[in-house]
Write a protein that holds these residues in place. Structure first.
Motif, PDB file in Angstrom:
ATOM      1  N   LEU A  68       3.312  55.008  51.551  1.00  0.00           N
ATOM      2  CA  LEU A  68       4.281  54.042  52.069  1.00  0.00           C
ATOM      3  C   LEU A  68       5.092  53.403  50.947  1.00  0.00           C
ATOM      4  O   LEU A  68       6.324  53.289  51.037  1.00  0.00           O
ATOM      5  CB  LEU A  68       3.554  52.964  52.876  1.00  0.00           C
ATOM      6  CG  LEU A  68       2.926  53.422  54.202  1.00  0.00           C
ATOM      7  CD1 LEU A  68       2.170  52.274  54.854  1.00  0.00           C
ATOM      8  CD2 LEU A  68       3.995  53.960  55.146  1.00  0.00           C
ATOM      9  N   VAL A  69       4.416  52.999  49.884  1.00  0.00           N
ATOM     10  CA  VAL A  69       5.116  52.347  48.770  1.00  0.00           C
ATOM     11  C   VAL A  69       6.080  53.322  48.101  1.00  0.00           C
ATOM     12  O   VAL A  69       7.218  52.959  47.766  1.00  0.00           O
ATOM     13  CB  VAL A  69       4.098  51.791  47.753  1.00  0.00           C
ATOM     14  CG1 VAL A  69       4.802  51.346  46.485  1.00  0.00           C
ATOM     15  CG2 VAL A  69       3.334  50.625  48.349  1.00  0.00           C
ATOM     16  N   SER A  70       5.666  54.570  47.898  1.00  0.00           N
ATOM     17  CA  SER A  70       6.524  55.566  47.254  1.00  0.00           C
ATOM     18  C   SER A  70       7.760  55.868  48.090  1.00  0.00           C
ATOM     19  O   SER A  70       8.836  56.135  47.539  1.00  0.00           O
ATOM     20  CB  SER A  70       5.735  56.852  46.991  1.00  0.00           C
ATOM     21  OG  SER A  70       4.642  56.620  46.137  1.00  0.00           O
ATOM     22  N   CYS A  71       7.600  55.827  49.405  1.00  0.00           N
ATOM     23  CA  CYS A  71       8.728  56.142  50.293  1.00  0.00           C
ATOM     24  C   CYS A  71       9.656  54.959  50.500  1.00  0.00           C
ATOM     25  O   CYS A  71      10.870  55.150  50.659  1.00  0.00           O
ATOM     26  CB  CYS A  71       8.208  56.629  51.645  1.00  0.00           C
ATOM     27  SG  CYS A  71       7.338  58.201  51.590  1.00  0.00           S
ATOM     28  N   LEU A  72       9.117  53.733  50.498  1.00  0.00           N
ATOM     29  CA  LEU A  72       9.905  52.559  50.870  1.00  0.00           C
ATOM     30  C   LEU A  72      10.494  51.809  49.683  1.00  0.00           C
ATOM     31  O   LEU A  72      11.525  51.156  49.824  1.00  0.00           O
ATOM     32  CB  LEU A  72       9.048  51.598  51.707  1.00  0.00           C
ATOM     33  CG  LEU A  72       8.513  52.160  53.034  1.00  0.00           C
ATOM     34  CD1 LEU A  72       7.620  51.136  53.729  1.00  0.00           C
ATOM     35  CD2 LEU A  72       9.665  52.575  53.953  1.00  0.00           C
ATOM     36  N   ASP A  73       9.813  51.878  48.535  1.00  0.00           N
ATOM     37  CA  ASP A  73      10.302  51.119  47.377  1.00  0.00           C
ATOM     38  C   ASP A  73      11.336  51.940  46.608  1.00  0.00           C
ATOM     39  O   ASP A  73      11.010  53.014  46.083  1.00  0.00           O
ATOM     40  CB  ASP A  73       9.140  50.750  46.450  1.00  0.00           C
ATOM     41  CG  ASP A  73       9.520  49.673  45.453  1.00  0.00           C
ATOM     42  OD1 ASP A  73      10.480  49.880  44.680  1.00  0.00           O
ATOM     43  OD2 ASP A  73       8.872  48.611  45.453  1.00  0.00           O
TER      44      ASP A  73
END
Length: 335
Positions: A68-73
């Motif tokens: 999630l962090v890799s995709c959203l940030d």
């Protein structure tokens, strides 16, 4: 051990799966497999159930968080984190393909997996393991391009090429699984259904074959060497060039950042390849059941659980992205 429709069977360490087969009643399905697991040490089942459950929860939390962090940030929009998120998704599927079934068997009296479930588990688990072996080599090349060719890095690792490389790893992994798993599944077992393992795996299943498995062993060693030793050799060779480039960096801060990033990847590589090579680059005839179980637990549960925390705890960018995500979520909820 409990055998369906037969009652309990005490399996001591000296009893082989072949001997245990004679206790199986004809009323049970001839296509089911009996997974012995810890049946010869029943006092271990409850503590291991708790350990595996906690490890699985941590694996789910860690890998989903990184994805999630890799995709959203937007600050993690780089080839490195694209491949890290691929690794996290792979590890997420890796543990899910085996751990839930293991938890059910640890708490239930019937240590059974259906034939279809066993075959599916075999194909998926081997495919994901093969994919991870190649993906780790791709990640090493990404670090080489970033450190040794910094000016050309955006061109070398452009988005289209990264997608093609990631797709190639998944296709290669599943293609290898089709070959190895098919040769394992079609080997006649002559009614032997007691699998002295926690899940369906090639070396353990080949032990049930009632024919000469020389061809299978040769094929397993050749493909195992190709998919494990060749990528590992490329990774080690790549890191020789990376080490030389890092030593030429004048800034101590930049040198430490490069070293820290590479150290995380090398630790993941060590955890994965050590256990995988010990299992798949050896004749199944020399397969030790206790050693095989320990290695399987290590690369099937321990490694996928530790991977996200290795990348998170040692990486300032990921920790900062997690803090930003949590902070945004906190303010959204308080409004």
């Amino acid at each position: 051990m409990y055998i369906p429709n037969c009652g309990y069977l005490k399996v001591s360490p000296g009893i082989s799966p072949t001997s245990a087969d004679m206790w199986i009643n004809n009323q049970s399905s001839l296509h089911d497999f009996i997974l012995l697991g810890f049946s010869d040490r029943p006092w271990l089942e409850t503590p291991f159930f708790v350990i595996f459950l906690v490890a699985y929860i941590f694996s789910l939390f860690g890998n989903i968080s990184i994805i999630l962090v890799s995709c959203l940030d937007p600050q993690l929009d780089s080839p490195m984190y694209f491949f890290v998120s691929n690794l996290s998704f792979l590890d997420l599927c890796y543990t899910t393909s085996t751990v839930p079934e293991m938890l059910v068997n640890l708490r239930g009296a019937e240590k059974i997996i259906s034939y279809g479930g066993c075959v599916a588990q075999l194909y998926i688990f081997l495919a994901l393991g093969s994919t991870e072996s190649i993906l780790l080599a791709i990640m090493a090349f990404d670090r080489y391009a970033a450190i040794c060719k910094p000016l050309r890095y955006p061109v070398i690792m452009n988005q289209r090429r990264c997608i093609h490389m990631a797709a190639g790893t998944w296709i290669s992994g599943f293609a290898n699984s089709v070959v190895q798993s098919t040769l394992t599944v079609v080997a006649p077992r002559c009614g032997q259904r007691v699998l002295d393992h926690f899940f369906c795996e090639v070396p353990a299943l080949l032990k049930l074959a009632c024919i000469d498995t020389g061809v299978n062993e040769t094929e397993l060693n050749v493909l195992g060497a190709s998919l494990l030793l060749v990528p590992l050799t490329l990774i080690l060779g790549t890191y020789v060039f990376i080490a030389q480039a890092v030593m030429r960096i004048r800034s101590a801060e930049s040198r430490w950042k490069a070293f820290n990033t590479c150290a995380s990847h090398l630790l993941v590589v060590s955890l994965f390849y050590f256990t995988a090579i010990s299992m798949y680059v050896q004749p199944p005839s020399s397969y030790s059941r206790d050693r095989g179980k320990v290695m399987a637990l290590f690369y099937g549960i321990v490694t996928p659980t530790l991977n996200p925390f290795i990348y998170t705890l040692r990486n300032k960018d990921v920790k900062a992205a997690l803090r930003r995500s949590l902070t945004k979520e906190f303010w959204i909820k308080t409004r």
